[in-house]
Design an enzyme around this catalytic site. Structure first.
Site, PDB file in Angstrom:
ATOM      1  N   HIS A 143      31.677  39.693  41.520  1.00  0.00           N
ATOM      2  CA  HIS A 143      32.659  40.146  40.546  1.00  0.00           C
ATOM      3  C   HIS A 143      32.883  39.079  39.477  1.00  0.00           C
ATOM      4  O   HIS A 143      32.418  37.941  39.620  1.00  0.00           O
ATOM      5  CB  HIS A 143      33.989  40.481  41.229  1.00  0.00           C
ATOM      6  CG  HIS A 143      33.969  41.777  41.981  1.00  0.00           C
ATOM      7  ND1 HIS A 143      33.508  41.873  43.281  1.00  0.00           N
ATOM      8  CD2 HIS A 143      34.323  43.037  41.624  1.00  0.00           C
ATOM      9  CE1 HIS A 143      33.598  43.136  43.686  1.00  0.00           C
ATOM     10  NE2 HIS A 143      34.087  43.857  42.692  1.00  0.00           N
ATOM     11  N   LYS A 147      38.673  37.553  38.928  1.00  0.00           N
ATOM     12  CA  LYS A 147      39.134  38.256  40.134  1.00  0.00           C
ATOM     13  C   LYS A 147      39.734  37.264  41.115  1.00  0.00           C
ATOM     14  O   LYS A 147      39.126  36.226  41.424  1.00  0.00           O
ATOM     15  CB  LYS A 147      37.976  39.016  40.780  1.00  0.00           C
ATOM     16  CG  LYS A 147      38.395  39.902  41.951  1.00  0.00           C
ATOM     17  CD  LYS A 147      37.240  40.780  42.410  1.00  0.00           C
ATOM     18  CE  LYS A 147      37.614  41.638  43.607  1.00  0.00           C
ATOM     19  NZ  LYS A 147      38.739  42.560  43.299  1.00  0.00           N
TER      20      LYS A 147
END
Length: 252
Positions: A143, A147
């Site tokens: 990700h 995040k």
């Protein structure tokens, strides 16, 4: 035509869903809810759900955890189905979700992507065959660098799906750097990568003797979650009270 209320309409995902619904002949947004009302929309926008006086068939929620309690209370009272997409709910809020589902239809999934929910089914079937034959199982998720949580909720959901197929035989291992020993056959490795602007990638690896089988899902934009939410709303409208998830939507 399904009539939807967009809860969190002026947020990023709320606007994505607004655009998607504008192109969908089976559903329309009749009202929006958002604390910020400075954006122009083709539908009336209310600061909170309790002020909304527009009749609808379903609510699509992409807001924040602080707004979920009032939403659940409203939907339970009005017996209004709700697609709950907000993440980061507390254990107490998850209990409220279950109580609300006793009075109205509530759909909540770890990931709203149609592809991810299909993958949840595929890896479960694969685990029964491959893990049952002694293949090692590893999961890698990637990700963007903003995040905060690791591993992702989707990664855990994929791991749980595999573990469920194997009667909860696996132990999850997130880091091997502190232990010098061979890999246990009953461990499921989960690795997290954070970098750049990666929207989301999940890769499941079944590694056996002389062969490897891989499943991979790549999200190129957050629009995929909006598409799933729209399909979920069309499915949920008119359904009786109860808990639903995306597997119901794609009929797995």
């Amino acid at each position: 035509m399904v009539r939807a209320i967009m809860h969190g309409c002026n947020g990023r995902m709320g606007q994505v869903i607004t655009g998607l619904i504008n192109e969908d002949e089976g559903i329309e947004i009749v009202a929006g809810i958002d604390a910020y009302t400075g954006r122009e929309n083709a539908y009336p926008v209310f600061e909170c759900i309790d002020k909304c006086d527009v009749e609808a068939d379903v609510v699509i929620d992409f807001s924040n955890a602080a707004a979920v309690d009032a939403l659940l209370g409203y939907c339970a009272k009005q017996k209004l189905p709700v697609v709950l997409c907000t993440t980061g709910l507390s254990e107490e809020q998850l209990e409220r979700v279950e109580k609300a589902s006793e009075k109205t239809a509530v759909l909540r999934s770890a990931n709203m992507s149609l592809g991810i929910n299909l993958l949840l089914k595929l890896v479960k079937d694969a685990a029964r065959v491959l893990a049952g034959a002694g293949f090692d199982v590893e999961l890698v998720e990637r990700h963007h660098n903003q995040k905060l949580d690791a591993p992702s909720g989707t990664a855990v959901a994929l791991a749980d799906s595999i573990n469920e197929a194997m009667d909860d035989a696996y132990t999850y291992v997130y880091d091997r750097s502190q232990v010098r020993e061979k890999r246990d056959k009953k461990e499921l490795g989960i690795s997290a990568v954070r970098g750049g602007t990666i929207v989301g990638e999940h890769e499941i690896i079944f590694a056996g003797a002389d062969e490897v089988v891989e499943f991979k899902h790549t999200a190129y934009s957050k629009a995929i979650f909006g598409k799933g939410a729209v399909e979920a709303a069309k499915y949920l409208a008119g359904k009786p009270a109860g808990r639903y998830d995306m597997s119901d939507v794609i009929v797995l």
